[in-house]
Design an enzyme around this catalytic site. Structure first.
Site, short mmCIF file in Angstrom:
data_model
loop_
_atom_site.label_atom_id
_atom_site.label_comp_id
_atom_site.label_asym_id
_atom_site.label_seq_id
_atom_site.Cartn_x
_atom_site.Cartn_y
_atom_site.Cartn_z
N HIS A 96 0.79 -1.22 0.00
CA HIS A 96 0.00 0.00 0.00
C HIS A 96 0.83 1.28 0.00
CE1 HIS A 96 -4.47 1.04 0.96
NE2 HIS A 96 -4.04 1.63 -0.12
N ASP A 119 -9.97 -0.19 4.02
CA ASP A 119 -8.77 -0.79 4.62
C ASP A 119 -9.09 -1.13 6.07
OD1 ASP A 119 -5.33 0.24 4.01
OD2 ASP A 119 -6.04 -1.32 5.40
N HIS A 121 -6.76 -0.74 8.09
CA HIS A 121 -5.79 0.19 8.66
C HIS A 121 -5.95 1.59 8.05
CE1 HIS A 121 -4.06 -3.93 8.35
NE2 HIS A 121 -3.75 -3.72 9.61
N ASP A 123 -3.29 3.73 7.57
CA ASP A 123 -2.12 4.02 6.72
C ASP A 123 -1.79 5.50 6.73
OD1 ASP A 123 -2.41 1.37 6.26
OD2 ASP A 123 -2.84 1.49 4.14
N HIS A 136 4.19 1.24 4.08
CA HIS A 136 2.80 0.91 3.70
C HIS A 136 1.81 1.31 4.80
CE1 HIS A 136 2.07 -3.36 5.56
NE2 HIS A 136 2.80 -2.63 6.38
N ASP A 227 -7.48 -1.73 -0.03
CA ASP A 227 -6.55 -2.70 0.54
C ASP A 227 -7.33 -3.98 0.75
OD1 ASP A 227 -3.99 -2.39 3.07
OD2 ASP A 227 -4.92 -4.22 2.30
N ASP A 229 -6.98 -6.28 2.59
CA ASP A 229 -7.14 -6.67 3.99
C ASP A 229 -8.32 -5.98 4.67
OD1 ASP A 229 -4.26 -4.80 5.24
OD2 ASP A 229 -6.36 -4.17 5.22
N GLU A 272 -2.04 -5.25 -1.70
CA GLU A 272 -1.71 -6.11 -0.57
C GLU A 272 -2.12 -7.57 -0.74
OE1 GLU A 272 0.33 -5.32 1.88
OE2 GLU A 272 0.32 -3.15 2.01
N1 LIG Z 1 -0.37 0.68 11.41
C1 LIG Z 1 0.62 -0.38 11.10
C2 LIG Z 1 0.00 -1.34 10.06
C3 LIG Z 1 0.20 -0.93 8.63
C4 LIG Z 1 -0.69 -1.65 7.61
C5 LIG Z 1 -0.55 -1.29 6.30
B1 LIG Z 1 -1.57 -1.72 5.20
O1 LIG Z 1 -2.90 -1.21 5.52
O2 LIG Z 1 -1.20 -1.14 3.92
O3 LIG Z 1 -1.68 -3.17 5.08
C6 LIG Z 1 1.92 0.27 10.66
O4 LIG Z 1 1.95 1.49 10.54
O5 LIG Z 1 2.89 -0.47 10.46
MN LIG Z 2 -4.54 0.79 -0.63
MN LIG Z 3 -3.40 -0.38 3.49
MN LIG Z 4 -4.41 -2.74 5.56
#
Ligand SMILES: N[C@@H](CC/C=C/[B-](O)(O)O)C(=O)O
Ligand SMILES: [Mn+2]
Ligand SMILES: [Mn+2]
Ligand SMILES: [Mn+2]
Length: 314
Positions: A96, A119, A121, A123, A136, A227, A229, A272
């Site tokens: 991401h 998502d 998250h 991000d 990401h 994302d 996820d 992802e």
């Molecule tokens: N908040 C966590 C999780 C990050 C997740 C990233 B993704 O949403 O792109 O999968 C971080 O900052 O490492």
């Molecule tokens: Mn994304």
């Molecule tokens: Mn993400």
């Molecule tokens: Mn995510």
């Protein structure tokens, strides 16, 4: 619908190998053929090639900054080209962190964007708040006007121009937000439909409110950053940071059906997907097929069925 596809086989925004295989896996599942079958004009621009960056030592705790900056600069140019060619852009990740280049390239072509971020998250960590240093988890922080005083200088990041206002962002599906991110979301007053709101309101109301909110003043082109996820791991387990209690397949599809019907979708990221995080072939195919179906929903596929406007009954 006129669709331009870009593959971004990139993984250095996070530590797990395999996510760079996402673009070709999604293609192998028939994305181009299926979009054509539902009446889209599709041009596949192929995969962006990324430069190898040696000695990409962390800066502070920010990991792989030079590789991520370089990759996103190249992706930004590719997305800009797709938009200038008049297509809705589909960016296949990859992790991401690629949203940096995707949104930057989109904004270069379309100026004022609204961003719908689906998502688990947010991000939105800055380089200084990130608990992991994985970029990401940070892409939004580099893009938002209101956060620029909090972004340190990073190598290969100087090309990035903040291009999104906090008021033009909606999050859907959040359920794993760092305290520092939660503070940023509240400080900036960013609209958030976490899984609590999805449960409380139902996805139909969430989407109705999302569209009312982003279109309340002027109708801006939509950048949908999806994302995989965001979906529950029972549907999409083959991903780097799975979180229980996610969107059902039906809720995930409803989001894309609804966004498609606004007629304002201008670019979509699908990121992802990581085959190495699937324990069985079924887990991998479930994840990849969900990604394909979500993209098909972005371009008019409806569960009620579709038929060509010019169809003549024999
Ligand atoms: N908040 C966590 C999780 C990050 C997740 C990233 B993704 O949403 O792109 O999968 C971080 O900052 O490492
Ligand atoms: Mn994304
Ligand atoms: Mn993400
Ligand atoms: Mn995510």
């Amino acid at each position: 619908h006129s669709v331009g596809i870009i593959g971004a086989p990139f993984s250095k925004g996070q530590p797990r190998d395999g996510v760079e295989k996402g673009p070709d896996l999604i293609r192998a599942a028939g994305l181009v053929e299926k979009l054509k079958a539902q009446g889209c004009a599709v041009r596949d621009y192929g995969n962006v090639t990324f430069e190898e960056v040696a000695n990409d030592e962390p800066i502070g705790n920010v990991k792989r900054p030079r590789a991520v900056g370089s990759a996103n600069q190249r992706l930004s140019a590719a997305v800009h080209t797709v938009k200038n060619d008049g297509h809705t852009c589909v960016m296949l990740g990859g992790d991401h962190s690629l949203a940096i280049g995707s949104i930057q390239g989109h904004a270069a072509a379309k100026k004022d964007l609204s961003v719908v971020w689906v998502d688990a998250h947010a991000d939105i960590n800055t380089p200084l708040t990130s608990p992991t240093g994985n970029i990401h988890g940070q892409p939004m922080s580099y893009l938002i006007h209101e956060l620029q005083s909090k972004i340190p200088v990073l190598p290969n990041f100087s090309w990035i121009k903040p291009c999104v206002s906090a008021k033009d962002i909606v999050y859907i599906g959040l359920r794993d937000v760092d305290p520092e991110e939660h503070h940023i979301l509240k400080l900036l007053g960013i609209k958030v439909y976490s899984m609590t709101e999805v449960d409380r309101l139902g996805i139909a109301k969430v989407m109705e409110e999302t569209c009312d909110y982003i279109f309340s003043k002027v109708k801006k082109p939509i950048h949908l950053s999806y994302d995989i996820d965001a979906l529950d791991p029972s549907i999409s387990p083959a991903t780097g940071t799975p979180v229980v209690g996610g969107l059902t397949y039906r809720e995930g599809i409803y989001i894309t059906e609804h966004i498609s019907q606004t007629g304002l979708l201008s670019a979509v990221d699908m990121v992802e997907v990581n085959p190495k995080r699937g324990r069985t072939d079924d887990e991998i195919s479930s994840t990849v097929n969900a990604a394909v179906d979500l993209i098909r929903g972005c371009f008019g596929k409806l569960r009620e069925g579709n038929h060509p406007a010019d169809y003549k009954m024999p």
